[in-house]
Design an enzyme around this catalytic site. Structure first.
Site, short mmCIF file in Angstrom:
data_model
loop_
_atom_site.label_atom_id
_atom_site.label_comp_id
_atom_site.label_asym_id
_atom_site.label_seq_id
_atom_site.Cartn_x
_atom_site.Cartn_y
_atom_site.Cartn_z
CE LYS A 166 -4.27 -2.00 1.36
NZ LYS A 166 -5.31 -2.28 2.30
CE LYS A 210 -6.24 -8.53 -0.82
NZ LYS A 210 -6.37 -8.41 0.59
CE LYS A 269 -13.71 -4.47 2.40
NZ LYS A 269 -14.43 -4.53 3.67
P1 AMP Z 1 -11.27 -6.59 4.64
O1 AMP Z 1 -12.13 -6.41 3.44
O2 AMP Z 1 -9.84 -6.33 4.32
O3 AMP Z 1 -11.76 -5.88 5.83
O4 AMP Z 1 -11.33 -8.14 4.98
C1 AMP Z 1 -12.31 -8.78 5.76
C2 AMP Z 1 -12.07 -10.28 5.76
O5 AMP Z 1 -12.25 -10.81 4.44
C3 AMP Z 1 -10.65 -10.68 6.17
O6 AMP Z 1 -10.69 -11.85 6.97
C4 AMP Z 1 -9.96 -10.95 4.86
O7 AMP Z 1 -8.89 -11.86 4.99
C5 AMP Z 1 -11.10 -11.55 4.04
N1 AMP Z 1 -10.88 -11.31 2.61
C6 AMP Z 1 -10.69 -10.11 1.99
N2 AMP Z 1 -10.52 -10.27 0.66
C7 AMP Z 1 -10.63 -11.62 0.43
C8 AMP Z 1 -10.54 -12.43 -0.75
N3 AMP Z 1 -10.34 -11.90 -1.95
N4 AMP Z 1 -10.70 -13.77 -0.61
C9 AMP Z 1 -10.91 -14.33 0.61
N5 AMP Z 1 -11.00 -13.63 1.75
C10 AMP Z 1 -10.86 -12.29 1.67
#
Ligand code: AMP
Ligand code: TRP
Length: 338
Positions: free
Chosen positions: A119, A202, A205
């Site tokens: 980042k 991946k 968001k």
């Molecule tokens: P975040 O969107 O970063 O707040 O992530 C929330 C949860 O979703 C965390 O446990 C991440 O590891 C999981 N996560 C985010 N992106 C992915 C993805 N592309 N595939 C699987 N898990 C994800």
């Protein structure tokens, strides 16, 4: 009853209110595990609004995004009677413990974090937020404030979990045994759902190409369109494995929304082409997301239920975190332990 309590793990996990809504990768990698685990373990599910401030954010939108994310989690099946669902900034102990752990953390270990490197890549240090650097310490404080022992997350959080264990271990060594060392809980399948337009990245968001994301609130026609456009691999065969990264990713999604194993799904498409496969996949996603979207709509039509659940969650969370902080303050030698 006491014996049962000992066998029960304490789960902690979090999600950032960064976008309008989570994507299907969040559901597959994290939320569905949380829903399953809440029946077995004592669960704390936290909307980490302070983490979302480590990248530029929109103040006018933050509160509403936080509420929308809470409604999403409730609509996915997080039950406030089984899980403590709350907002990070509602429990001040998270920030307080962050400072105490900051004084235990080292610059070197924080600089090695992949997420921080990614980042901040290409930016001058003058423009990289210090919050981004401290991100994993805040995350460690989240979990350690509850002395949680299991952290269900997607694969991208593995390194942050290792750092968290290192901090807990160092703290215990310096000040006496205080924190259990938390284990990551990462499911084998679907822990890293990839972007629909790039199977090497991946689904994220904060992605610069949001067309690769399948949002939980996408309407059926958008889902059908995105799946139709999703990149595929060379050849025509539907198979699951590293040589077919794009199709395997679609199979992981297919598997998550139907409960069937990816290989079993692939076998059912022997002799058929990508078009048939994609049409069925889109319909499977639509049938899976429709009931979720209905519940979400109901919750958002009258947010008082969501707000009440969050208020109750914060109250419960505060009780646990405050008692950990009283102990931590004493251990590190502060004059006042409250
Ligand atoms: P975040 O969107 O970063 O707040 O992530 C929330 C949860 O979703 C965390 O446990 C991440 O590891 C999981 N996560 C985010 N992106 C992915 C993805 N592309 N595939 C699987 N898990 C994800
Ligand atoms: N860093 C996590 C993510 O982006 C979110 C998070 C914050 C978290 N605090 C946490 C996850 C504590 C598990 C436990 O996905």
């Amino acid at each position: 009853m006491p014996i049962l309590l000992h066998l029960m793990a304490r789960i902690f996990s979090g999600v950032q209110p960064t976008a309008e809504a989570p994507h299907i990768g969040n559901y597959i990698g994290a939320f569905r595990q949380w829903v399953d685990l809440q029946d077995r373990d004592e669960s704390f599910i936290c909307i980490v609004d302070l983490h979302s401030m480590t990248l530029p954010w929109e103040p006018a939108e933050l509160a509403n995004r936080t509420r929308m994310l809470a409604a999403t989690l409730l609509a996915c099946g997080i039950d406030p009677k089984k899980s403590v669902l709350f907002v990070q900034s509602a429990v001040k102990e998270h920030t307080e413990l962050t400072w105490l752990l900051t004084c235990v953390a080292r610059m070197g270990e924080l600089s090695r974090m992949t997420q921080f490197k990614e980042k901040s890549r290409g930016k001058e240090s003058g423009s990289v937020g210090a919050g981004l650097f401290m991100y994993p310490v805040l995350m460690a404080a989240d979990v350690l404030a509850y002395k949680a022992d299991l952290v269900p997350v997607g694969d991208d959080q593995r390194q942050h979990l290792e750092l968290m264990r290192d901090l807990a271990e160092r703290f215990n060594r310096l000040f006496g045994d205080t924190f259990p060392l938390p284990d990551a809980f990462i499911s084998e399948e679907g822990a890293r759902i990839k972007s629909l337009d790039d199977p090497t990245a991946k689904m994220s968001k904060s992605s610069e190409r949001p067309t690769g994301n399948l949002w939980m609130v996408d309407p059926p026609e958008v889902i059908r369109d995105k799946i139709k456009r999703a990149v595929t691999d060379s050849g025509r065969e539907i198979a699951y494995g590293p040589e077919k990264p794009a199709i395997s990713n679609l199979l992981d999604i297919y598997s998550a929304v139907t409960g069937k194993a990816p290989k079993e799904i692939a076998e059912a498409y022997e002799g058929k082409g990508y078009a048939d496969f994609k049409t069925d996949l889109a319909e499977a996603i639509v049938s899976f997301l429709t009931p979720f979207q209905e519940r979400y709509g109901e919750l958002m039509a009258d947010v008082s239920g969501v707000d009440a659940a969050l208020a109750e969650g914060a109250e419960k969370a505060r009780g646990v975190a405050a008692s950990t902080l009283a102990e931590v303050r004493e251990r590190v030698g502060l004059m006042f332990s409250q």
